[in-house]
Scaffold this active site. Structure first.
Site, PDB file in Angstrom:
ATOM      1  N   ARG A 236       0.856  -1.179   0.000  1.00  0.00           N
ATOM      2  CA  ARG A 236       0.000   0.000   0.000  1.00  0.00           C
ATOM      3  C   ARG A 236       0.895   1.233   0.000  1.00  0.00           C
ATOM      4  NH1 ARG A 236      -3.492  -2.809  -1.543  1.00  0.00           N
ATOM      5  NH2 ARG A 236      -5.523  -3.213  -0.593  1.00  0.00           N
ATOM      6  N   GLU A 265      -3.103   7.511  -3.978  1.00  0.00           N
ATOM      7  CA  GLU A 265      -3.621   6.853  -5.172  1.00  0.00           C
ATOM      8  C   GLU A 265      -5.039   7.312  -5.507  1.00  0.00           C
ATOM      9  OE1 GLU A 265      -2.210   2.749  -4.795  1.00  0.00           O
ATOM     10  OE2 GLU A 265      -3.990   2.219  -5.939  1.00  0.00           O
ATOM     11  N   HIS A 283      -1.183   0.081  -9.903  1.00  0.00           N
ATOM     12  CA  HIS A 283      -1.751  -0.907  -8.974  1.00  0.00           C
ATOM     13  C   HIS A 283      -2.212  -2.173  -9.717  1.00  0.00           C
ATOM     14  CE1 HIS A 283      -3.717  -1.225  -4.745  1.00  0.00           C
ATOM     15  NE2 HIS A 283      -3.390  -2.422  -5.203  1.00  0.00           N
TER      16      HIS A 283
HETATM   17  C1  DGY Z   1      -5.617  -6.179  -2.850  1.00  0.00           C
HETATM   18  O1  DGY Z   1      -6.324  -7.137  -3.122  1.00  0.00           O
HETATM   19  O2  DGY Z   1      -5.508  -5.725  -1.731  1.00  0.00           O
HETATM   20  C2  DGY Z   1      -4.830  -5.579  -3.958  1.00  0.00           C
HETATM   21  O3  DGY Z   1      -4.150  -4.461  -3.610  1.00  0.00           O
HETATM   22  C3  DGY Z   1      -5.710  -5.353  -5.168  1.00  0.00           C
HETATM   23  O4  DGY Z   1      -5.387  -6.372  -5.977  1.00  0.00           O
END
Ligand code: DGY
Length: 326
Positions: A236, A265, A283
């Site tokens: 993240r 983001e 992402h």
């Molecule tokens: C998640 O699933 O947390 C990812 O970041 C998106 O694929």
């Protein structure tokens, strides 16, 4: 029951929910705007949402009938799980199915930053590939280097395997160290956080975003890294203090970064966009046809189980939600 789905789902999976429940789907733009989500949540028993939907106290105030939030995604920092638990709402996510895809993409970023893959591609497309030269476009070896994995969950372990197939040494840091037997089995070495930063050629982040991991990598952590090292982030964005990263990249405190996620983001720090020593992806960690299908199946299965009063497979708070709700 009434179900709100905030994402596009494959037709057959949407039909599967529709066979048992009334379904409301997005009217237009995706991700679903927060105001639309807020206006639709009233009277819904099930919510199938994703990591771009904020399920916070404000939204939950409006959610007068909600029994389950089924998140399409493994990370669930978009959801106030504590508040859901207080309100007796089950929360589920989609672990396992995206482990390999995300670890693959992490390896792709390691290779791309080290071998200047994106810069090289641009060079060819711009018609500026004039000749092979012995010292042109030199990158850095990956083979034989050290990767430091911060957060050794499923994805961290899957990355360790991939890195080893590139003959890399694997260090890891995790709040709760795994057993010595498992370390030996995985052929990885536990290293204190600061030592891992000092020793790694590639530092790869695999922690969830929580109060504890917010800005875990800031100016002093970047300064601890080798000048030739790269930072890789497929977890993240807010785990890294983006402003500090930009400064470190500009000042040559680290060699480069491979990023799939950003602090604000989908906004990306404008200075990152002009840097040659970064590879920036939108992402994409889990973005394969096969994986996204499996995530959708898993989210739908969790949603339907909860609405049938069964324990969903990927329940994050079933043990804490008072009996009678689950
Ligand atoms: C998640 O699933 O947390 C990812 O970041 C998106 O694929």
């Amino acid at each position: 029951m009434e179900v709100l789905v905030t994402i596009e789902l494959p037709d057959d999976l949407l039909a599967k929910i529709r066979r048992q429940h009334n379904v409301t789907t997005p009217s237009g733009n995706l991700p679903m705007p927060a105001e639309e989500l807020r206006s639709l949540i009233k009277g819904k028993h099930g919510l199938l949402c994703t990591i771009t939907d904020r399920v916070d106290k404000g939204l939950l105030k409006e959610a007068d009938s909600l029994l389950v939030v089924a998140n399409y995604g493994v990370g669930y920092d978009n959801i106030d799980v504590e508040e859901c638990t207080k309100k007796g709402i089950l929360v589920t996510n989609t672990p396992d199915v995206l482990t390999d895809a995300t670890a693959d993409l992490t390896m792709a970023l390691i290779l791309a930053v080290a071998r200047r893959v994106v810069e090289g591609d641009a060079r060819v497309r711009e018609g500026r590939f004039h000749a092979w030269t012995p010292f042109g476009f030199l990158g850095t070896d990956v083979c034989g280097k050290t990767v430091g994995i911060i957060g050794l969950g499923r994805i961290g372990k899957a990355l360790a395997k991939r890195a080893q197939s590139f003959s890399m040494t694997v260090l890891y840091y995790k709040r709760n160290r795994i057993s010595r037997e498992e370390e030996a089995h995985l052929n990885i070495k536990y290293t204190e956080f600061i030592d891992l930063l000092r020793q790694s050629d590639f530092v790869s982040l695999h922690v969830p975003l929580t109060k504890e991991t917010y800005h875990m990598i800031g100016a002093s952590e970047l300064a601890a890294m080798k000048r030739e090292a790269f930072l890789i982030n497929t977890s993240r964005g807010a785990v890294v203090e983006e402003e500090a990263l930009v400064r470190a990249l500009k000042q040559g405190i680290i060699a480069g970064a491979g990023l799939d996620v950003y602090e604000h983001e989908p906004d990306v720090h404008p200075e990152l966009l002009n840097m040659k020593n970064t590879v920036l992806l939108p992402h994409l960690g889990s973005a394969t046809k096969e994986t996204r299908r499996k995530m959708a199946e898993r989210a739908v299965t969790n949603l339907l189980a909860a609405l049938s009063n069964e324990r969903p497979r990927d329940c994050l708070n079933c043990d804490r939600v008072k009996k009678g709700n689950s």
